[in-house]
Scaffold this active site. Structure first.
Site, PDB file in Angstrom:
ATOM      1  N   GLU A  90      30.117  31.094  32.613  1.00  0.00           N
ATOM      2  CA  GLU A  90      28.806  31.714  32.440  1.00  0.00           C
ATOM      3  C   GLU A  90      28.880  32.852  31.429  1.00  0.00           C
ATOM      4  OE1 GLU A  90      26.405  30.842  36.512  1.00  0.00           O
ATOM      5  OE2 GLU A  90      27.529  32.704  36.509  1.00  0.00           O
ATOM      6  N   CYS A 104      27.347  39.758  27.686  1.00  0.00           N
ATOM      7  CA  CYS A 104      28.431  39.908  28.655  1.00  0.00           C
ATOM      8  C   CYS A 104      29.158  38.565  28.704  1.00  0.00           C
ATOM      9  CB  CYS A 104      27.847  40.280  30.015  1.00  0.00           C
ATOM     10  SG  CYS A 104      29.090  40.346  31.313  1.00  0.00           S
ATOM     11  N   CYS A 111      38.763  33.408  38.213  1.00  0.00           N
ATOM     12  CA  CYS A 111      39.615  34.592  38.125  1.00  0.00           C
ATOM     13  C   CYS A 111      40.649  34.530  39.236  1.00  0.00           C
ATOM     14  CB  CYS A 111      38.796  35.869  38.260  1.00  0.00           C
ATOM     15  SG  CYS A 111      39.786  37.376  38.027  1.00  0.00           S
ATOM     16  N   CYS A 115      39.379  39.828  43.990  1.00  0.00           N
ATOM     17  CA  CYS A 115      38.647  40.992  44.525  1.00  0.00           C
ATOM     18  C   CYS A 115      37.606  40.476  45.525  1.00  0.00           C
ATOM     19  CB  CYS A 115      37.988  41.765  43.390  1.00  0.00           C
ATOM     20  SG  CYS A 115      39.169  42.230  42.096  1.00  0.00           S
ATOM     21  N   CYS A 118      33.676  40.054  44.769  1.00  0.00           N
ATOM     22  CA  CYS A 118      33.286  39.465  43.484  1.00  0.00           C
ATOM     23  C   CYS A 118      33.185  37.941  43.600  1.00  0.00           C
ATOM     24  CB  CYS A 118      34.315  39.846  42.426  1.00  0.00           C
ATOM     25  SG  CYS A 118      34.121  38.972  40.866  1.00  0.00           S
ATOM     26  N   CYS A 333      26.609  42.182  37.812  1.00  0.00           N
ATOM     27  CA  CYS A 333      28.062  42.391  37.868  1.00  0.00           C
ATOM     28  C   CYS A 333      28.630  41.722  39.105  1.00  0.00           C
ATOM     29  CB  CYS A 333      28.388  43.875  37.979  1.00  0.00           C
ATOM     30  SG  CYS A 333      27.981  44.811  36.534  1.00  0.00           S
TER      31      CYS A 333
HETATM   32  N1  SAH Z   1      37.739  41.404  35.619  1.00  0.00           N
HETATM   33  C1  SAH Z   1      37.239  42.579  35.038  1.00  0.00           C
HETATM   34  C2  SAH Z   1      35.896  42.397  34.355  1.00  0.00           C
HETATM   35  C3  SAH Z   1      34.852  41.541  35.048  1.00  0.00           C
HETATM   36  S1  SAH Z   1      34.034  42.152  36.439  1.00  0.00           S
HETATM   37  C4  SAH Z   1      37.165  43.693  36.049  1.00  0.00           C
HETATM   38  O1  SAH Z   1      37.260  43.421  37.222  1.00  0.00           O
HETATM   39  O2  SAH Z   1      37.044  44.833  35.636  1.00  0.00           O
HETATM   40  C5  SAH Z   1      32.910  43.406  35.848  1.00  0.00           C
HETATM   41  C6  SAH Z   1      32.664  44.544  36.869  1.00  0.00           C
HETATM   42  O3  SAH Z   1      31.880  44.102  38.000  1.00  0.00           O
HETATM   43  C7  SAH Z   1      33.959  45.088  37.476  1.00  0.00           C
HETATM   44  O4  SAH Z   1      33.924  46.488  37.478  1.00  0.00           O
HETATM   45  C8  SAH Z   1      33.904  44.553  38.890  1.00  0.00           C
HETATM   46  O5  SAH Z   1      34.695  45.297  39.764  1.00  0.00           O
HETATM   47  C9  SAH Z   1      32.444  44.629  39.174  1.00  0.00           C
HETATM   48  N2  SAH Z   1      32.008  43.836  40.329  1.00  0.00           N
HETATM   49  C10 SAH Z   1      32.604  42.755  40.870  1.00  0.00           C
HETATM   50  N3  SAH Z   1      31.883  42.299  41.915  1.00  0.00           N
HETATM   51  C11 SAH Z   1      30.813  43.098  42.015  1.00  0.00           C
HETATM   52  C12 SAH Z   1      29.695  43.115  42.884  1.00  0.00           C
HETATM   53  N4  SAH Z   1      29.537  42.201  43.833  1.00  0.00           N
HETATM   54  N5  SAH Z   1      28.763  44.087  42.714  1.00  0.00           N
HETATM   55  C13 SAH Z   1      28.898  44.999  41.725  1.00  0.00           C
HETATM   56  N6  SAH Z   1      29.912  45.025  40.863  1.00  0.00           N
HETATM   57  C14 SAH Z   1      30.868  44.080  41.006  1.00  0.00           C
HETATM   58 FE1  SF4 Z   2      38.360  39.041  38.689  1.00  0.00          FE
HETATM   59 FE2  SF4 Z   2      36.050  39.703  39.775  1.00  0.00          FE
HETATM   60 FE3  SF4 Z   2      38.217  41.119  40.323  1.00  0.00          FE
HETATM   61 FE4  SF4 Z   2      37.111  41.274  37.878  1.00  0.00          FE
HETATM   62  S1  SF4 Z   2      36.170  41.920  39.821  1.00  0.00           S
HETATM   63  S2  SF4 Z   2      39.287  41.032  38.399  1.00  0.00           S
HETATM   64  S3  SF4 Z   2      36.380  39.166  37.650  1.00  0.00           S
HETATM   65  S4  SF4 Z   2      37.902  38.975  40.871  1.00  0.00           S
END
Ligand code: SAH
Ligand code: SF4
Length: 351
Positions: A90, A104, A111, A115, A118, A333
């Site tokens: 996406e 973006c 990934c 996390c 996410c 995000c």
């Molecule tokens: N992998 C990288 C970049 C992609 S995620 C990273 O983790 O930094 C982009 C941002 O969205 C990151 O700061 C991540 O922690 C945040 N994020 C992930 N899940 C989210 C959610 N459910 N609500 C808000 N931010 C989120």
């Molecule tokens: Fe991967 Fe999502 Fe964690 Fe970013 S926030 S490192 S995209 S699992």
């Protein structure tokens, strides 16, 4: 078929020379690709018809196929692209009132970082994207904006995937965004979950690109529960790398903090964060958590957010609360997610 966006200027020149074309054709074609940003060979009107026909037959303008597109009521656009092997990714375009147009883009299909809050992390890892698969996502938006008389102004590597887990391809794409698409380094942001060796390596690159670190918790116990990567590199090591980055680059660092009601939005966490970031040239972006299917937490209430900002301010740390974008189409995000294709299906698409 060769994808033209995967070629450097030199490689394009070599290709055209091998077809017996004069050297200046490469410059002409390059201008159509990256300055005028057209989406078909038919529009490259100063190229001879025979050359256009050969290009049509033997090369492509991009390797991504648009699968679906959704528009949010706030103007955000989310797209699903199919990659040549059938894998899906996406990308998101966010228009802002001040004329910024921010793409973006994703760096991986899925990934591997896991996390918990996410959606991309919840789907797992499918594969690395190539440099040009990353770069092209921005080119596609730039192309369409150009046709509407607008210009792509900013790019954030904050879509699906962890850019520093695909370091060389992400760095290569960043360089092409600057050199070929003309996006200023200061208008590009790369975000990492906290891969310490790569943060140090990135500091050594000497680029003016913005770096954001996804922090989300200020104690190891809390952070490891949200971001498994913290078990590999703890806060001490991470903050050490952050100091190195600021000293080496002379740039201000951004920290991202998704505010989860009752979890990391407490006064205790705010104080712990204030202490953790002491003496570091930085800024904190607070993003109320976006809901995802695999995580039960919710966004913090307004009062909690205000209190959090106030405590950080006592420590001299500037914080901005970000407006959530594209939530109605799951484009916010951490909300990007597509079905992971079964290997069999991917292979079929390759044939
Ligand atoms: N992998 C990288 C970049 C992609 S995620 C990273 O983790 O930094 C982009 C941002 O969205 C990151 O700061 C991540 O922690 C945040 N994020 C992930 N899940 C989210 C959610 N459910 N609500 C808000 N931010 C989120
Ligand atoms: Fe991967 Fe999502 Fe964690 Fe970013 S926030 S490192 S995209 S699992």
């Amino acid at each position: 078929m060769i994808d033209l966006y995967s070629l450097s200027f030199e490689q394009l020149g070599d290709l055209l020379a091998s077809w017996g074309e004069p050297r200046f054709r490469a410059r002409q074609l390059w201008v159509w690709l990256y300055e005028r940003r057209v989406d078909s060979f038919a529009k490259m009107t100063d190229l001879p018809k025979t050359l256009r026909a050969r290009l049509e037959a033997e090369v492509t303008l991009g390797s991504l196929t648009l699968e679906t597109e959704q528009g949010s009521k706030d103007g955000t656009i989310k797209r699903v692209y199919r990659l040549p092997d059938g894998q899906l990714i996406e990308s998101v375009l966010m228009p802002y009132d001040d004329d910024r147009r921010t793409a973006c883009i994703s760096t991986q299909a899925g990934c591997a970082m896991g996390c918990v809050f996410c959606a991309t992390g919840q789907m797992g890892f499918a594969r690395q994207l190539t440099e040009s698969e990353i770069f092209e996502q921005a080119v596609f938006f730039a192309r369409e904006l150009e046709a509407q008389g607008e210009r792509l102004s900013n790019v954030v590597l904050m879509g699906m995937g962890e850019p520093f887990h695909n370091y060389e391809a992400s760095l290569g794409a960043i360089k092409r965004l600057m050199d070929d698409l003309g996006i200023g380094a200061r208008h590009i942001t790369v975000s990492t979950v906290g891969l310490v060796p790569q943060i140090r390596q990135f500091a050594d690159e000497g680029l003016q690109v913005k770096l954001a670190i996804s922090l989300h918790a200020a104690t190891d116990e809390e952070r490891s529960a949200l971001l498994p990567v913290n078990k590999r590199w703890n806060l001490d090591e991470l903050i050490g790398a952050c100091h190195y980055y600021v000293e080496k680059s002379g740039r201000r660092l951004t920290f991202e903090w998704s505010l989860i009601q009752g979890k990391n939005d407490t006064p205790e966490q705010a104080h712990a964060l204030g202490k953790l970031l002491k003496g570091l040239h930085c800024h904190v972006n607070l993003i109320p958590l976006n809901p995802t299917a695999g995580y039960s937490g919710g966004p913090s209430a307004e009062g909690r957010i205000k209190q959090f900002v106030a405590i950080l301010s006592d420590y001299g740390i500037p914080a901005t609360v970000r407006v959530r974008r594209g939530i109605d189409i799951n484009a916010g995000c951490g909300q990007l997610k597509v079905a992971v294709l079964k290997r069999e299906k991917v292979r079929k698409a390759e044939e």
